[in-house]
Scaffold this motif. Structure first.
Motif, PDB file in Angstrom:
ATOM      1  N   HIS A 194     -29.201  33.418  82.296  1.00  0.00           N
ATOM      2  CA  HIS A 194     -28.095  34.260  81.822  1.00  0.00           C
ATOM      3  C   HIS A 194     -28.201  34.566  80.322  1.00  0.00           C
ATOM      4  N   HIS A 195     -29.025  33.787  79.591  1.00  0.00           N
ATOM      5  CA  HIS A 195     -29.248  34.086  78.181  1.00  0.00           C
ATOM      6  C   HIS A 195     -30.165  35.293  77.997  1.00  0.00           C
ATOM      7  N   LEU A 196     -31.056  35.527  78.945  1.00  0.00           N
ATOM      8  CA  LEU A 196     -32.112  36.526  78.792  1.00  0.00           C
ATOM      9  C   LEU A 196     -31.948  37.765  79.670  1.00  0.00           C
ATOM     10  N   MET A 197     -31.076  37.704  80.645  1.00  0.00           N
ATOM     11  CA  MET A 197     -30.997  38.783  81.636  1.00  0.00           C
ATOM     12  C   MET A 197     -30.437  40.082  81.042  1.00  0.00           C
ATOM     13  N   ARG A 198     -30.738  41.175  81.711  1.00  0.00           N
ATOM     14  CA  ARG A 198     -30.215  42.486  81.350  1.00  0.00           C
ATOM     15  C   ARG A 198     -28.836  42.680  81.993  1.00  0.00           C
ATOM     16  N   THR A 199     -27.942  43.248  81.225  1.00  0.00           N
ATOM     17  CA  THR A 199     -26.574  43.462  81.722  1.00  0.00           C
ATOM     18  C   THR A 199     -26.095  44.862  81.347  1.00  0.00           C
ATOM     19  N   ASP A 200     -24.902  45.170  81.791  1.00  0.00           N
ATOM     20  CA  ASP A 200     -24.226  46.436  81.440  1.00  0.00           C
ATOM     21  C   ASP A 200     -25.104  47.650  81.775  1.00  0.00           C
ATOM     22  N   ASP A 201     -25.330  48.537  80.806  1.00  0.00           N
ATOM     23  CA  ASP A 201     -26.067  49.770  81.080  1.00  0.00           C
ATOM     24  C   ASP A 201     -27.537  49.523  81.381  1.00  0.00           C
ATOM     25  N   ARG A 202     -28.043  48.364  81.002  1.00  0.00           N
ATOM     26  CA  ARG A 202     -29.455  48.059  81.249  1.00  0.00           C
ATOM     27  C   ARG A 202     -29.671  47.469  82.641  1.00  0.00           C
ATOM     28  N   LEU A 203     -28.583  47.253  83.366  1.00  0.00           N
ATOM     29  CA  LEU A 203     -28.668  46.633  84.687  1.00  0.00           C
ATOM     30  C   LEU A 203     -28.822  47.704  85.763  1.00  0.00           C
ATOM     31  N   PRO A 204     -29.942  47.706  86.489  1.00  0.00           N
ATOM     32  CA  PRO A 204     -30.156  48.703  87.551  1.00  0.00           C
ATOM     33  C   PRO A 204     -29.435  48.306  88.840  1.00  0.00           C
ATOM     34  N   VAL A 205     -28.460  49.109  89.251  1.00  0.00           N
ATOM     35  CA  VAL A 205     -27.693  48.771  90.443  1.00  0.00           C
ATOM     36  C   VAL A 205     -27.212  50.054  91.120  1.00  0.00           C
ATOM     37  N   VAL A 206     -27.216  50.050  92.467  1.00  0.00           N
ATOM     38  CA  VAL A 206     -26.688  51.162  93.253  1.00  0.00           C
ATOM     39  C   VAL A 206     -25.886  50.600  94.426  1.00  0.00           C
ATOM     40  N   ASP A 207     -25.048  51.449  94.969  1.00  0.00           N
ATOM     41  CA  ASP A 207     -24.265  51.070  96.147  1.00  0.00           C
ATOM     42  C   ASP A 207     -25.147  51.190  97.389  1.00  0.00           C
ATOM     43  N   GLN A 208     -24.909  50.340  98.356  1.00  0.00           N
ATOM     44  CA  GLN A 208     -25.737  50.319  99.568  1.00  0.00           C
ATOM     45  C   GLN A 208     -25.633  51.598 100.394  1.00  0.00           C
ATOM     46  N   HIS A 209     -24.585  52.407 100.170  1.00  0.00           N
ATOM     47  CA  HIS A 209     -24.393  53.632 100.951  1.00  0.00           C
ATOM     48  C   HIS A 209     -24.964  54.877 100.264  1.00  0.00           C
ATOM     49  N   CYS A 210     -25.639  54.708  99.131  1.00  0.00           N
ATOM     50  CA  CYS A 210     -26.177  55.866  98.425  1.00  0.00           C
ATOM     51  C   CYS A 210     -27.471  56.337  99.075  1.00  0.00           C
TER      52      CYS A 210
END
Length: 321
Positions: free
Chosen positions: A200-216
């Motif tokens: 959790h010290h090194l991970m990417r968060t917020d705008d740098r976090l790649p995420v999509v909804d499963q229905h896209c």
């Protein structure tokens, strides 16, 4: 080829190894007493010695300090000119002198005795003033120095170093001093980075976090891949639970099979996909990524909720790898 230089070197090592092996028979009640004094010490271990003994003493002090036994080195001459004030009544003194007759001892030992500061002697002089004034004696005597003239401290300094290492390692293990404790005294090195940093010290968060909804659609996931450049997109449900991942490889395989970008993402993702716990140490994360032959992974909390993402590049930038 019988080069005389190699013969000289071989003879030196053989002599030193022979003398070092004799130390095994000297691990007795004196060694146990030394360990007890240091384990029960409410202050610090103060190491002192002059000449070659002083050089070895500095290394022993550093080894003790980095393995759970607070320690520092004091030069005997400096001790007689003010540095004795650095030694407190709760400390334990470790004095190194092969002969046990260093002239500084004539003034230092009585002052230590007056203050009730116990002395651990590391010496080859078993009937010396140092031995007689010590609470316990660690015998590092040798029958033969590796120096052909018998003058330069060689076998005796090796014995001193090894006895110091034996003491430091015995104390470390007795204290239950582990890798994470060791890392705290080496925070600037790669070991510290591996053990002190957590995912959790090194991970990417917020705008740098790649995420999509499963229905896209696959197109949506591809655009997210391009936007973040991580090589992976976390696919989540409405509660932010990770249901799978979509990678560059998944995209290529999807297109090779003749599918289109407008289709639903559901059938294109890898389920359930590997995910990293946020509380893992960075070193554990690195090993896991290598073990699974992947370059990145989503990061989840204890409930499986997406909180970040991490790749090998992030770990390498932190000095882990």
């Amino acid at each position: 080829m019988n080069n005389p230089l190699l013969e000289y070197a071989r003879e030196t090592l053989e002599i030193e190894l022979t003398e070092a092996r004799r130390l095994l028979d000297r691990l007795d009640d004196n060694f146990l007493r030394a360990c007890e004094l240091l384990l029960n010490c409410q202050g610090k271990a103060v190491i002192s010695g002059i000449g070659k003994s002083g050089h070895i003493g500095k290394k022993i002090a550093a080894s003790l300090a980095s393995t759970g036994t607070p320690a520092f080195f004091v030069h005997p001459a400096e001790a007689l000119h003010g540095d004795l004030g650095m030694i407190g009544t709760h400390d334990v003194m470790i004095f190194i002198s092969y002969s046990g007759r260093a002239k500084e001892l004539d003034m230092i030992l009585p002052m230590l005795a007056e203050s009730g500061i116990p002395v651990i002697a590391i010496t080859g002089g078993k009937d010396s003033p140092l031995s007689n004034g010590a609470a316990c004696v660690l015998d590092i005597s040798v029958e033969r120095e590796a120096c052909p003239m018998g003058l330069a401290p060689t076998s005796s300094t090796v014995n001193t170093l090894m006895m110091g290492d034996a003491l430091a390692m015995a104390l470390m293990r007795s204290r239950g001093f582990g890798a994470e404790d060791f890392a705290r005294s080496h925070p600037g090195g790669s070991l510290g980075a591996r053990l002190l940093n957590r995912v959790h010290h090194l991970m990417r968060t917020d705008d740098r976090l790649p995420v999509v909804d499963q229905h896209c659609t696959v197109m949506d996931a591809m655009l997210e891949l391009s936007r973040t450049g991580l090589g992976l997109v976390a696919v989540c449900d409405s509660a932010s639970q990770v249901v799978g991942v979509f990678t560059d490889g998944d995209l290529r395989r999807w297109l090779v099979k003749g599918h289109t970008l407008e289709e639903s993402l559901g059938d294109a993702i890898t389920r359930p996909g590997f995910r990293l716990p946020a509380q893992w140490r960075a070193g554990e994360a690195l090993e896991a990524l290598h073990e699974h032959h992947i370059g990145a992974a989503p990061v989840v909390d204890v409930n499986g909720k997406l909180v970040g993402a991490l790749n090998l590049h992030d770990l390498h930038q932190a000095g882990i790898g």
